[in-house]
Scaffold this active site. Structure first.
Site, PDB file in Angstrom:
ATOM      1  N   ARG A  47     -43.903  20.538 -38.632  1.00 41.79           N
ATOM      2  CA  ARG A  47     -44.561  21.004 -37.419  1.00 41.79           C
ATOM      3  C   ARG A  47     -46.062  21.178 -37.624  1.00 41.79           C
ATOM      4  O   ARG A  47     -46.825  21.259 -36.664  1.00 41.79           O
ATOM      5  CB  ARG A  47     -43.921  22.316 -36.945  1.00 41.79           C
ATOM      6  N   TYR A 104     -56.142  14.287 -12.348  1.00 45.44           N
ATOM      7  CA  TYR A 104     -54.759  14.008 -12.717  1.00 45.44           C
ATOM      8  C   TYR A 104     -53.851  15.091 -12.155  1.00 45.44           C
ATOM      9  O   TYR A 104     -54.077  16.284 -12.358  1.00 45.44           O
ATOM     10  CB  TYR A 104     -54.652  13.943 -14.238  1.00 45.44           C
ATOM     11  N   ASP A 185     -61.490  14.859 -19.514  1.00 47.76           N
ATOM     12  CA  ASP A 185     -60.358  13.943 -19.628  1.00 47.76           C
ATOM     13  C   ASP A 185     -60.929  12.527 -19.604  1.00 47.76           C
ATOM     14  O   ASP A 185     -61.432  12.065 -18.587  1.00 47.76           O
ATOM     15  CB  ASP A 185     -59.376  14.161 -18.477  1.00 47.76           C
ATOM     16  N   LYS A 210     -51.495   6.023 -22.113  1.00 44.09           N
ATOM     17  CA  LYS A 210     -52.131   5.037 -21.254  1.00 44.09           C
ATOM     18  C   LYS A 210     -52.821   3.950 -22.080  1.00 44.09           C
ATOM     19  O   LYS A 210     -52.155   3.223 -22.805  1.00 44.09           O
ATOM     20  CB  LYS A 210     -53.097   5.734 -20.295  1.00 44.09           C
TER      21      LYS A 210
END
Length: 396
Positions: A47, A104, A185, A210
């Site tokens: 983790r 978004y 972003d 993306k």
């Protein structure tokens, strides 16, 4: 090193006889312990780190212009939303976030959820109105009343789906003067088109799903910063919240990034040509279009700013507003053959969707708006399909 070369050559194994050309995938949940006085990295547990993350994280940091990518690599997250959440948690409890009116939808929905629970105060602004953005960040309303300054200025440029362009350098400077962090972003542009950290931003987030991964087969996110303190906070959030990348997703993302320059070059060229043809058809009345929007078109309201700021092109997303509203736009989508009706972008395939089919999309988005993510197919096939779809929809 040019970005095109960096994408191909960076984050490879040491060049030794019989060494693999590509980094292997490390499927492990834990790591062998160390002696108390041992030097070197301490991975400890899956983790906290995984060797498969190292390559894409260092490469993305280098692409975004981080001064020392080895010391402050990008941080992969389990999704773009996980990266957005980590960045928003840089704001203190009760802090204010100034965000775009259009952005978004997942990010806006998260902001609304945090507002409703009292975690954050949120103010939405038109990012093309610099004075309004600066007033919001300072906490100064139009009446002159002063409230709390913002903790974070959240920016997208170009915005999703309206393709508005923000003056990143000017807004970042004003936000810093007011004591706010700036998060950008950069999913639509990618670091090959614009590098917000070099324009003063504190943190950049990506949906790696993306353009970076580029094949519509990975769900992954990333956050990048050149600030050591912010890097520690983002890393701690990822570790404590468990929003980690799977090793296979990290491997696929790095493999996808190898061809980013070629894919983006082709997609942007296709998008620019389609925007030109569609806008000409709109002006001539040859197709039932009320608007064609693309930052590379000379009549885009922020075209000059985009040309100066987006030094690697204008992106590969454009929008159409179909005359006749939602029903007409839906009919166009039904008649398309090469364009895939799907709610993502940045893959090798061309995607189309009517954004207002989602309840959470702002009412300022036209009902007949189609967002086109332009892929790498032959531009003439994409053009013919659009024409045929619109004409077939027009006759029922």
């Amino acid at each position: 090193m040019h970005p095109e070369t960096l994408l191909v050559s960076a984050s490879r194994p040491a060049r030794e006889v019989d060494a693999p050309v590509n980094e292997p995938v490390h499927f492990t949940s834990t790591f062998v312990g160390w002696e108390p006085d041992a030097a070197g990295p301490r991975r400890l547990y899956g983790r906290m780190s995984n060797p498969t993350w190292d390559g894409p994280e260092a490469l993305l940091a280098a692409l975004e212009g981080v001064e020392d990518p080895a010391d402050r690599p990008a941080l992969l997250f389990s999704s773009g939303m996980a990266a957005i959440s980590a960045a928003l948690h840089l704001a203190p409890n009760g802090g204010r976030v100034v965000a775009p009116q259009h952005a978004y939808q997942g990010g806006l929905s998260l902001l609304e959820s945090l507002r409703q629970t009292g975690r954050l105060a949120v103010e939405r602004v038109d990012i093309t109105d610099g004075e309004a953005v600066i007033r919001a960040v300072r906490g100064t309303g139009a009446s002159g009343a002063t409230g709390d300054p913002a903790s974070i200025l959240w920016l997208e440029s170009p915005t999703n789906p309206m393709l508005e362009v923000a003056d990143l350098a000017a807004l970042t400077e004003a936000a810093h003067a007011a004591g706010a962090l700036v998060v950008v972003d950069n999913t639509f542009a990618t670091p090959l088109v614009q590098r917000p950290l070099e324009l003063g931003a504190d943190v950049v987030v990506h949906s790696v799903t993306k353009y970076l991964a580029g094949h519509s087969d990975v769900v992954l996110g990333a956050a990048v910063t050149d600030d050591a303190g912010l890097h520690r906070q983002l890393h701690a959030h990822r570790t404590l919240h468990g929003a980690i990348a799977g090793p296979m997703e990290a491997f696929l993302a790095l493999r996808g990034m190898r061809t980013l320059a070629l894919r983006l070059e082709r997609s942007q060229a296709n998008a620019a040509e389609l925007a030109r043809r569609l806008d000409a058809a709109r002006r001539e009345g040859a197709l039932p279009l009320a608007a064609v929007t693309y930052p590379g078109l000379p009549d885009h309201p922020q075209h000059a700013l985009a040309a100066a700021q987006m030094q690697g092109g204008f992106g590969a997303v454009l929008t159409l507003v179909v005359e006749g509203g939602a029903a007409a736009a839906d009919a166009v989508v039904r008649h398309l053959r090469h364009w895939v009706p799907a709610t993502s972008l940045g893959g090798v395939e061309s995607l189309v969707e009517r954004r207002r089919r989602f309840d959470g999309e702002p009412a300022t988005v036209p009902a007949g708006l189609l967002r086109l993510s332009v892929g790498i197919e032959h531009v003439d096939d994409l053009w013919e399909d659009l024409q045929a779809g619109m004409r077939a929809a027009a006759v029922g």
